[in-house]
Design a protein around this motif. Structure first.
Motif, PDB file in Angstrom:
ATOM      1  N   ALA A  69       0.827  -1.468   0.500  1.00 20.93           N
ATOM      2  CA  ALA A  69      -0.345  -0.299  -0.065  1.00 20.93           C
ATOM      3  C   ALA A  69       0.933   0.914   0.040  1.00 20.93           C
ATOM      4  CB  ALA A  69      -1.040   0.465   1.210  1.00 20.93           C
ATOM      5  N   LEU A  70       1.984   0.808  -0.700  1.00 27.56           N
ATOM      6  CA  LEU A  70       2.768   2.219  -0.934  1.00 27.56           C
ATOM      7  C   LEU A  70       2.713   2.721  -1.867  1.00 27.56           C
ATOM      8  CD1 LEU A  70       6.480   3.816   0.131  1.00 27.56           C
ATOM      9  CD2 LEU A  70       4.990   4.405  -1.468  1.00 27.56           C
ATOM     10  N   PHE A  71       3.289   1.681  -3.495  1.00 32.44           N
ATOM     11  CA  PHE A  71       3.291   1.312  -4.784  1.00 32.44           C
ATOM     12  C   PHE A  71       1.843   2.723  -5.311  1.00 32.44           C
ATOM     13  CE2 PHE A  71       3.230   0.231  -8.834  1.00 32.44           C
ATOM     14  CZ  PHE A  71       4.444   0.890  -9.442  1.00 32.44           C
ATOM     15  N   HIS A  72       0.917   1.950  -4.634  1.00 33.88           N
ATOM     16  CA  HIS A  72      -0.518   2.804  -5.287  1.00 33.88           C
ATOM     17  C   HIS A  72      -0.971   4.355  -5.651  1.00 33.88           C
ATOM     18  CE1 HIS A  72      -2.447   0.559  -1.741  1.00 33.88           C
ATOM     19  NE2 HIS A  72      -2.366   1.930  -1.444  1.00 33.88           N
ATOM     20  N   PHE A  73      -0.103   4.719  -4.442  1.00 33.62           N
ATOM     21  CA  PHE A  73      -0.295   6.320  -4.161  1.00 33.62           C
ATOM     22  C   PHE A  73       1.145   7.155  -4.982  1.00 33.62           C
ATOM     23  CE2 PHE A  73      -1.806   5.075   0.108  1.00 33.62           C
ATOM     24  CZ  PHE A  73      -2.413   5.746   0.253  1.00 33.62           C
ATOM     25  N   LEU A  74       1.715   6.728  -6.684  1.00 36.62           N
ATOM     26  CA  LEU A  74       2.608   7.406  -6.597  1.00 36.62           C
ATOM     27  C   LEU A  74       1.877   7.150  -8.254  1.00 36.62           C
ATOM     28  CD1 LEU A  74       6.176   5.223  -6.316  1.00 36.62           C
ATOM     29  CD2 LEU A  74       4.887   7.071  -4.357  1.00 36.62           C
ATOM     30  N   LEU A  75       1.516   8.506  -8.300  1.00 36.21           N
ATOM     31  CA  LEU A  75       0.586   9.691  -9.316  1.00 36.21           C
ATOM     32  C   LEU A  75       1.560   9.809 -10.268  1.00 36.21           C
ATOM     33  CD1 LEU A  75      -2.308  11.081  -7.598  1.00 36.21           C
ATOM     34  CD2 LEU A  75      -1.836   8.636  -7.815  1.00 36.21           C
ATOM     35  N   GLU A  76       2.706   9.799 -10.355  1.00 34.61           N
ATOM     36  CA  GLU A  76       3.281  10.864 -11.292  1.00 34.61           C
ATOM     37  C   GLU A  76       4.375   9.262 -11.816  1.00 34.61           C
ATOM     38  OE1 GLU A  76       5.280  14.166 -10.411  1.00 34.61           O
ATOM     39  OE2 GLU A  76       3.393  14.868  -9.632  1.00 34.61           O
ATOM     40  N   GLU A  77       5.089   9.387 -13.154  1.00 33.35           N
ATOM     41  CA  GLU A  77       5.968   8.662 -13.853  1.00 33.35           C
ATOM     42  C   GLU A  77       6.880   8.403 -13.348  1.00 33.35           C
ATOM     43  OE1 GLU A  77       5.441   5.657 -15.111  1.00 33.35           O
ATOM     44  OE2 GLU A  77       7.303   4.951 -15.470  1.00 33.35           O
ATOM     45  N   LYS A  78       7.647  10.029 -13.070  1.00 33.37           N
ATOM     46  CA  LYS A  78       8.778  10.173 -12.254  1.00 33.37           C
ATOM     47  C   LYS A  78       8.906   9.175 -10.954  1.00 33.37           C
ATOM     48  CE  LYS A  78       8.888  14.985 -11.108  1.00 33.37           C
ATOM     49  NZ  LYS A  78       8.432  16.444 -11.178  1.00 33.37           N
ATOM     50  N   GLN A  79       7.938   9.663 -10.373  1.00 33.55           N
ATOM     51  CA  GLN A  79       8.015   9.148  -8.651  1.00 33.55           C
ATOM     52  C   GLN A  79       7.948   7.719  -9.104  1.00 33.55           C
ATOM     53  OE1 GLN A  79       3.598  10.153  -7.428  1.00 33.55           O
ATOM     54  NE2 GLN A  79       4.847  12.130  -6.097  1.00 33.55           N
ATOM     55  N   ARG A  80       7.329   6.815  -9.921  1.00 31.31           N
ATOM     56  CA  ARG A  80       7.506   5.575 -10.307  1.00 31.31           C
ATOM     57  C   ARG A  80       9.161   4.909 -10.386  1.00 31.31           C
ATOM     58  NH1 ARG A  80       1.973   6.326 -11.325  1.00 31.31           N
ATOM     59  NH2 ARG A  80       2.799   6.383 -13.971  1.00 31.31           N
ATOM     60  N   GLN A  81       9.485   6.674 -11.464  1.00 32.09           N
ATOM     61  CA  GLN A  81      10.357   5.447 -11.947  1.00 32.09           C
ATOM     62  C   GLN A  81      11.826   5.488 -11.382  1.00 32.09           C
ATOM     63  OE1 GLN A  81      11.418   4.143 -14.994  1.00 32.09           O
ATOM     64  NE2 GLN A  81       9.410   4.117 -15.373  1.00 32.09           N
ATOM     65  N   MET A  82      11.920   6.962 -10.052  1.00 25.11           N
ATOM     66  CA  MET A  82      12.712   6.985  -8.600  1.00 25.11           C
ATOM     67  C   MET A  82      12.322   5.326  -7.938  1.00 25.11           C
ATOM     68  SD  MET A  82      15.124   8.282  -7.648  1.00 25.11           S
ATOM     69  CE  MET A  82      15.092  10.061  -8.505  1.00 25.11           C
ATOM     70  N   LEU A  84      10.784   2.426  -9.211  1.00 27.97           N
ATOM     71  CA  LEU A  84      12.691   1.290  -9.309  1.00 27.97           C
ATOM     72  C   LEU A  84      13.625   1.602  -9.504  1.00 27.97           C
ATOM     73  CD1 LEU A  84      11.983  -1.042 -11.412  1.00 27.97           C
ATOM     74  CD2 LEU A  84      11.538   0.668 -13.622  1.00 27.97           C
ATOM     75  N   THR A  85      14.517   2.528 -10.055  1.00 23.58           N
ATOM     76  CA  THR A  85      15.330   2.827  -9.533  1.00 23.58           C
ATOM     77  C   THR A  85      16.353   2.387  -8.279  1.00 23.58           C
ATOM     78  OG1 THR A  85      15.433   4.814 -11.640  1.00 23.58           O
ATOM     79  CG2 THR A  85      17.360   3.878 -10.249  1.00 23.58           C
ATOM     80  N   THR A  86      15.564   3.054  -7.347  1.00 21.13           N
ATOM     81  CA  THR A  86      15.626   2.495  -5.454  1.00 21.13           C
ATOM     82  C   THR A  86      15.864   1.017  -5.612  1.00 21.13           C
ATOM     83  OG1 THR A  86      15.219   4.921  -5.110  1.00 21.13           O
ATOM     84  CG2 THR A  86      15.339   3.536  -3.897  1.00 21.13           C
ATOM     85  N   LEU A  87      14.775   0.777  -6.247  1.00 17.27           N
ATOM     86  CA  LEU A  87      14.391  -0.920  -5.832  1.00 17.27           C
ATOM     87  C   LEU A  87      15.764  -1.129  -6.310  1.00 17.27           C
ATOM     88  CD1 LEU A  87      11.644  -2.404  -6.702  1.00 17.27           C
ATOM     89  CD2 LEU A  87      13.287  -3.428  -6.465  1.00 17.27           C
ATOM     90  N   LYS A  88      16.030  -1.331  -7.554  1.00 15.73           N
ATOM     91  CA  LYS A  88      16.967  -2.054  -8.778  1.00 15.73           C
ATOM     92  C   LYS A  88      18.266  -2.358  -7.700  1.00 15.73           C
ATOM     93  CE  LYS A  88      15.021  -2.387 -13.480  1.00 15.73           C
ATOM     94  NZ  LYS A  88      15.357  -1.543 -14.872  1.00 15.73           N
TER      95      LYS A  88
END
Ligand SMILES: C[S@@+](CC[C@H](N)C(=O)[O-])C[C@H]1O[C@@H](n2cnc3c(N)ncnc32)[C@H](O)[C@@H]1O
Length: 163
Positions: A69-82, A84-88
């Motif tokens: 229940a965190l990821f679904h709060f990220l509405l902007e693509e650049k937030q999601r990409q960050m 993903l970058t961190t996760l990787k």
């Protein structure tokens, strides 16, 4: 992280090297208080924003990334990409990633905030070829009010060579 009892359970089960991350100082404080001093000391606490991380990306060799229940709060693509970058960057090769998000039939808002809705295919496409989808299932969480909150739970294995 929030007020979830996951950390309590992991400690009870004897897991070590637990790291809890949340943007909210209050959420961290509440959880620390609930756990008590002795158990809190077993956890590394990080107050950080996953969309503009200052500390999280210094982690490495993480065996399991758990996000409910965190990821679904990220509405902007650049937030999601960050995200993903961190996760990787931090999850080790052969490590695991659990992401649980509101499903396609799930709520469109939470706590007055808009959310994105997911299924295993969308999450899989987002994470890309570096992650293998191992398992997924639909789960209906019942709020204390009794209201239903349909989730998609996904488990991925990392296939890439982390730096
Ligand atoms: C809906 S709660 C879920 C809490 C817990 N994982 C659970 O399943 O009960 C979402 C949590 O994510 C945190 N959060 C929201 N946006 C964040 C961000 N950008 N970076 C880090 N944490 C964030 C919130 O402070 C909150 O504690």
């Amino acid at each position: 992280m929030g007020a979830s009892t996951l950390i309590d359970s992991l400690i009870e089960l004897g897991y070590k090297n637990i790291i809890a991350v949340d943007i909210s100082e209050i959420a961290i404080k509440k959880l620390r208080e609930r756990l008590g001093e002795d158990k809190s000391r077993l956890v590394k606490w990080i107050e950080d924003d996953i969309t503009q991380p200052k500390h999280i990306q210094n982690l490495s060799n993480i065996a399991l990334w758990h996000d409910r229940a965190l990821f679904h709060f990220l509405l902007e693509e650049k937030q999601r990409q960050m995200y993903l970058t961190t996760l990787k960057k931090v999850v080790k090769k052969g490590g695991y990633v659990i992401i649980a998000s509101f499903s396609l039939t799930g709520a469109k808002m939470c706590s007055g905030l808009d959310v994105m809705n997911y299924d295993q295919t969308i999450l899989s496409n987002f994470l890309g070829d570096d992650f293998e989808l191992i398992e997924y299932f639909d789960y209906i969480y019942h709020m204390p009010s009794g209201e239903e909150r349909p989730y998609i739970y996904t488990l991925f294995k990392t296939m890439y060579c982390s730096l």
